[in-house]
Design a protein around this motif. Structure first.
Motif, short mmCIF file in Angstrom:
data_model
loop_
_atom_site.label_atom_id
_atom_site.label_comp_id
_atom_site.label_asym_id
_atom_site.label_seq_id
_atom_site.Cartn_x
_atom_site.Cartn_y
_atom_site.Cartn_z
N ALA A 89 0.83 -1.28 -0.09
CA ALA A 89 0.17 0.14 0.25
C ALA A 89 0.84 1.14 -0.29
CB ALA A 89 -1.27 0.00 0.72
N GLU A 90 1.92 1.29 1.07
CA GLU A 90 2.96 2.25 0.42
C GLU A 90 3.49 2.68 -0.61
OE1 GLU A 90 2.58 0.46 4.88
OE2 GLU A 90 3.06 -0.12 3.16
N MET A 91 4.30 1.15 -1.30
CA MET A 91 4.33 2.17 -2.76
C MET A 91 3.50 2.00 -3.30
SD MET A 91 7.74 1.06 -3.52
CE MET A 91 8.79 0.29 -2.71
N LEU A 92 2.07 1.83 -3.41
CA LEU A 92 0.79 2.23 -4.13
C LEU A 92 1.07 3.90 -4.30
CD1 LEU A 92 -1.33 -1.23 -4.35
CD2 LEU A 92 -0.37 0.34 -6.56
N ASP A 93 1.09 4.26 -2.30
CA ASP A 93 0.80 5.62 -2.69
C ASP A 93 1.97 6.60 -3.14
OD1 ASP A 93 -0.81 7.59 -0.41
OD2 ASP A 93 1.58 7.75 0.11
N GLN A 94 2.78 6.27 -3.40
CA GLN A 94 4.18 7.01 -3.65
C GLN A 94 3.33 7.40 -5.58
OE1 GLN A 94 6.64 9.17 -2.40
NE2 GLN A 94 5.81 8.20 -0.25
N ALA A 95 2.78 5.66 -5.96
CA ALA A 95 2.46 6.06 -7.47
C ALA A 95 2.09 6.80 -7.65
CB ALA A 95 2.55 4.18 -7.71
N MET A 96 0.47 6.70 -6.81
CA MET A 96 -0.58 8.07 -7.25
C MET A 96 -0.68 9.23 -7.53
SD MET A 96 -2.49 5.58 -8.17
CE MET A 96 -4.33 6.29 -8.24
N ARG A 97 0.85 9.29 -6.44
CA ARG A 97 1.07 11.43 -6.71
C ARG A 97 1.79 11.52 -7.54
NH1 ARG A 97 3.44 11.51 -0.14
NH2 ARG A 97 2.21 9.94 1.13
N LYS A 98 2.25 10.05 -8.62
CA LYS A 98 2.78 10.95 -9.74
C LYS A 98 1.67 10.86 -10.64
CE LYS A 98 6.93 7.75 -9.81
NZ LYS A 98 6.90 7.51 -8.73
N ASP A 99 0.49 10.70 -10.35
CA ASP A 99 -0.94 11.30 -11.49
C ASP A 99 -1.53 11.47 -12.59
OD1 ASP A 99 -1.92 13.29 -9.35
OD2 ASP A 99 -0.86 14.69 -9.60
N ILE A 100 -0.78 9.47 -12.56
CA ILE A 100 -0.09 9.10 -14.09
C ILE A 100 -1.40 7.78 -14.00
CG2 ILE A 100 1.55 9.91 -14.44
CD1 ILE A 100 3.25 7.10 -13.74
N TYR A 101 -1.44 7.35 -12.77
CA TYR A 101 -3.04 5.87 -12.85
C TYR A 101 -4.38 6.14 -12.29
CZ TYR A 101 1.81 3.30 -12.55
OH TYR A 101 2.73 2.98 -12.08
N ARG A 102 -4.84 5.86 -13.42
CA ARG A 102 -6.55 5.54 -13.15
C ARG A 102 -6.96 5.32 -11.50
NH1 ARG A 102 -9.98 2.07 -17.13
NH2 ARG A 102 -9.02 0.53 -16.17
N ASP A 103 -5.71 3.91 -11.30
CA ASP A 103 -5.81 3.06 -10.29
C ASP A 103 -5.01 2.72 -9.52
OD1 ASP A 103 -8.25 2.40 -7.66
OD2 ASP A 103 -8.62 1.00 -9.53
N ALA A 104 -5.19 2.57 -8.64
CA ALA A 104 -4.71 2.03 -7.64
C ALA A 104 -5.38 0.42 -7.11
CB ALA A 104 -3.99 2.46 -6.43
N ILE A 105 -4.67 -0.41 -7.15
CA ILE A 105 -4.95 -2.02 -6.83
C ILE A 105 -4.20 -2.97 -6.26
CG2 ILE A 105 -6.23 -4.16 -7.66
CD1 ILE A 105 -6.41 -2.94 -10.14
N GLU A 106 -4.39 -2.83 -4.83
CA GLU A 106 -3.63 -3.74 -3.49
C GLU A 106 -3.88 -4.85 -4.07
OE1 GLU A 106 -1.93 -3.37 1.27
OE2 GLU A 106 -3.82 -1.98 0.02
N ALA A 107 -3.18 -6.26 -3.58
CA ALA A 107 -3.35 -7.18 -3.64
C ALA A 107 -1.78 -8.32 -4.04
CB ALA A 107 -4.51 -7.74 -5.46
N ASP A 108 -3.04 -9.07 -3.45
CA ASP A 108 -1.25 -10.30 -3.57
C ASP A 108 -1.38 -11.31 -3.95
OD1 ASP A 108 0.26 -12.00 -2.96
OD2 ASP A 108 0.09 -12.87 -1.51
#
Length: 210
Positions: A89-108
């Motif tokens: 989730a922490e990595m996805l939080d950083q990714a979403m700050r780049k404003d390039i993704y439509r959605d973030a999906i936390e999953a194993d």
């Protein structure tokens, strides 16, 4: 050196999903400026360019997106929309700050992907299929999320391609589940990299879902 500083040998020693979550939670804030910049990391660029050169287009799922390095290259090449999935989730939080993704999906991915079948026209993964991360056992989850004809671009550490069963898995899927498989060998790091892993290589597997 603290384990909270991105360290390749610590990453290669990961054994479980819990190990991944714990380490990448610690790394997330410093990953781009720490590991990626210091090691002259290039694999995300190679993978994104291979996807585009093969005709890949959106919507795309960026598997093991981390902080969004590969997604940023894809977006810069005009690909979109892009969704990110990662166990951290922490990595996805950083990714979403780049404003390039439509959605973030936390999953194993060992537990599957919480998306409808046939959701994506492209599946991209850079730096995830390597020792201590994911193996070929998650390929069915990725194929389920992909539309027929979807373009895949998956980077796989060359040292582990045969040893960890990637070669056998892709060979078994050819014809029935995937087609037009090609492999290209690329350097993981650029000329500024130092240390014992500076010459490591990856294979980028390009194929389409049958």
């Amino acid at each position: 050196m603290s384990d909270k500083t991105p360290n390749l040998h610590v990453a290669y020693a990961l054994k479980s999903p819990e190990d991944n979550k714990r380490l990448y939670a610690e790394w997330a804030g410093d990953y781009d400026e720490g590991f990626a910049a210091r090691e002259d990391y290039q694999l995300h660029i190679q993978t994104a360019r291979a996807f585009v050169s093969a005709g890949g287009q959106g919507p795309v799922l960026d598997v093991g997106a981390g902080t969004g390095l590969c997604g940023a290259v894809l977006a810069g090449l005009g690909v979109g929309p892009i969704d990110a999935t990662d166990i951290s989730a922490e990595m996805l939080d950083q990714a979403m700050r780049k404003d390039i993704y439509r959605d973030a999906i936390e999953a194993d991915l060992h537990q599957g992907l919480p998306v409808p079948r046939d959701s994506y026209a492209g599946i991209v993964s850079s730096g995830t299929f390597t020792h201590g991360h994911l193996g070929p056992d998650v390929f069915p989850a990725l194929l389920r999320a992909a539309r027929p004809g979807a373009q895949f671009a998956l980077s796989i550490n060359a040292r582990h391609y045969e040893a960890l069963g990637f070669a056998d898995a892709l060979d078994r899927m050819q014809g029935d589940k995937i087609e037009n498989l090609t492999l290209s060998r690329v350097p993981i790091y650029g000329s500024l990299a130092v240390g014992p892993n500076k010459d490591d290589e990856a294979l980028i597997a390009l194929f389409e879902k049958s």
